[in-house]
Motif scaffolding. Structure first.
Motif, mmCIF file in Angstrom:
data_model
loop_
_atom_site.group_PDB
_atom_site.id
_atom_site.type_symbol
_atom_site.label_atom_id
_atom_site.label_comp_id
_atom_site.label_asym_id
_atom_site.label_seq_id
_atom_site.Cartn_x
_atom_site.Cartn_y
_atom_site.Cartn_z
ATOM 1 N N CYS A 163 0.819 -1.208 0.000
ATOM 2 C CA CYS A 163 0.000 0.000 0.000
ATOM 3 C C CYS A 163 0.852 1.258 0.000
ATOM 4 O O CYS A 163 2.047 1.236 0.317
ATOM 5 N N ARG A 164 0.208 2.365 -0.377
ATOM 6 C CA ARG A 164 0.812 3.696 -0.328
ATOM 7 C C ARG A 164 -0.327 4.716 -0.253
ATOM 8 O O ARG A 164 -1.424 4.469 -0.781
ATOM 9 N N LEU A 166 -2.564 8.025 -1.057
ATOM 10 C CA LEU A 166 -2.893 8.808 -2.238
ATOM 11 C C LEU A 166 -2.973 10.284 -1.875
ATOM 12 O O LEU A 166 -3.333 10.642 -0.749
ATOM 13 N N SER A 243 -1.105 8.628 -6.686
ATOM 14 C CA SER A 243 0.053 8.402 -5.822
ATOM 15 C C SER A 243 1.112 9.463 -6.102
ATOM 16 O O SER A 243 1.076 10.145 -7.140
ATOM 17 N N ARG A 244 2.066 9.597 -5.214
ATOM 18 C CA ARG A 244 3.063 10.655 -5.325
ATOM 19 C C ARG A 244 3.906 10.533 -6.590
ATOM 20 O O ARG A 244 4.388 11.539 -7.128
ATOM 21 N N ARG A 246 2.971 9.738 -9.534
ATOM 22 C CA ARG A 246 2.246 10.012 -10.759
ATOM 23 C C ARG A 246 2.717 11.323 -11.384
ATOM 24 O O ARG A 246 2.846 12.334 -10.689
ATOM 25 N N TRP A 254 0.780 17.937 -7.149
ATOM 26 C CA TRP A 254 0.320 16.835 -6.288
ATOM 27 C C TRP A 254 0.369 17.326 -4.858
ATOM 28 O O TRP A 254 1.383 17.872 -4.419
ATOM 29 N N GLU A 256 -0.277 16.350 -0.730
ATOM 30 C CA GLU A 256 -0.518 15.349 0.301
ATOM 31 C C GLU A 256 -1.856 15.628 0.978
ATOM 32 O O GLU A 256 -2.240 16.776 1.179
ATOM 33 N N TRP A 263 -5.887 5.377 0.669
ATOM 34 C CA TRP A 263 -4.746 4.490 0.442
ATOM 35 C C TRP A 263 -4.983 3.645 -0.799
ATOM 36 O O TRP A 263 -6.104 3.212 -1.054
ATOM 37 N N GLU A 264 -3.920 3.429 -1.541
ATOM 38 C CA GLU A 264 -3.967 2.499 -2.669
ATOM 39 C C GLU A 264 -3.364 1.178 -2.203
ATOM 40 O O GLU A 264 -2.274 1.148 -1.634
ATOM 41 N N MET A 297 5.814 1.367 -2.389
ATOM 42 C CA MET A 297 4.789 0.757 -1.550
ATOM 43 C C MET A 297 5.413 -0.088 -0.452
ATOM 44 O O MET A 297 6.534 -0.577 -0.588
#
Length: 320
Positions: A163-164, A166, A243-244, A246, A254, A256, A263-264, A297
């Motif tokens: 996971c990470r 978004l 996600s960061r 991208r 982007w 935070e 979360w992805e 991740m």
């Protein structure tokens, strides 16, 4: 009758020119070997050997068949070897799929890592959404996949769930606002989100999380093409989640999200009936490495903090 085995007996007798020596070489009793050769002769309808006091001489028919028998055994041995390589995961074909927007670096690392780990196995990789992957796994037209959670994982084995967090892709305000962005601050904006049919549970979880945090999108716009998403964000009326890593277009940034509410989560997946397939196991390991090294991740377990609400739950997807 096991034809290959009986032909192998025939070749050994022809090489030894003696039933006793051939039986010893094969580790069997001579009468048993004689019976097998007689059965082969009945099967072919010809006499293969002339039995003499000195041993066994090939007949003319036996010499003709010997010339064909050796290539047949070589092919049989090659076939058995190929089957063994497939069983061990050293050869074959693995049909797999990844979800859209996985990231070029992750895809490249996955393909390259699998090729290095199993050079004899050809990876046939496609891009498919979660629902399409689940349908093809069940139909047997897909061997393994990479799924975004939450999805219905009944009947599936999963690799490590990675996971990470978004963030939000928003128009660039020139740095007027710094620090994490609260979801509630997006109120009144439209949201560009992937089409619901490609991942209904995930789609619904994202919207439910937005609403719980005070962000009720003006309109949910179905879109996945990067150029379309970028255009909508640059129009100043819409935002997107990513996600960061991208890539964002000039004029957008982007940000935070405060409290990491979104979360992805991804993992490799395959039918439980394939759990003993070595190639599938290697695919799962390569997916985990690629997501960690090139997708930034971490295993979902590493994000769980005791007594903290909002810890990622793999089967529930996006939680708060």
């Amino acid at each position: 009758m096991d034809l290959i085995k009986h032909v192998r007996y025939f070749v050994v007798v022809a090489e030894e020119r003696h039933f006793g020596r051939a039986a010893a070489r094969l580790g069997m009793a001579q009468p048993s070997l004689s019976q097998r050769i007689q059965r082969l002769e009945r099967e072919f309808g010809i006499r293969l050997f002339d039995r003499t006091s000195r041993g066994a001489d090939l007949t003319e028919g036996g010499r003709l068949l010997l010339a064909e028998a050796r290539p047949l055994l070589a092919q049989a041995d090659a076939l058995a070897g190929a089957a063994a390589r497939v069983r061990s995961g050293a050869a074959g074909l693995l049909r797999a799929a990844v979800p859209p927007e996985l990231g070029s670096a992750v895809v490249a690392a996955l393909v390259g890592g699998f090729r290095e780990s199993t050079p004899g196995v050809r990876l046939e990789l496609r891009e498919l959404g979660a629902e399409a992957q689940l349908a093809e796994l069940a139909a047997g037209t897909l061997d393994a996949g990479v799924l975004r959670h939450p999805v219905n994982v009944a009947g599936l084995d999963l690799g490590e769930v990675m996971c990470r967090p978004l963030g939000a892709v928003v128009p660039d305000d020139g740095g007027a606002a710094d620090g994490p962005l609260a979801l509630a601050a997006l109120a009144g904006c439209d949201l560009v989100l992937f089409p619901r049919r490609s991942g209904p549970a995930l789609h619904d979880e994202i919207l439910a999380t937005c609403r719980r945090h005070g962000f009720e999108p003006g309109t949910v716009i179905a879109g996945r093409d990067p150029a379309f998403v970028a255009g909508m964000v640059l129009s100043g009326t819409a935002v997107a989640f990513a996600s960061r890593d991208r890539e964002v277009p000039p004029g957008a940034v982007w940000r935070e999200l405060a409290g990491a509410p979104l979360w992805e989560r991804l993992s490799a997946a395959w039918l439980r009936s394939r759990r003993d397939d070595p190639a599938v196991g290697l695919f799962g390991a390569v997916v985990e490495r690629a997501l960690a090294e090139y997708g930034g991740m971490v295993p979902v377990a590493q994000t769980v903090v005791p007594n903290r609400s909002g810890a990622p739950v793999p089967r529930l997807g996006f939680t708060v």
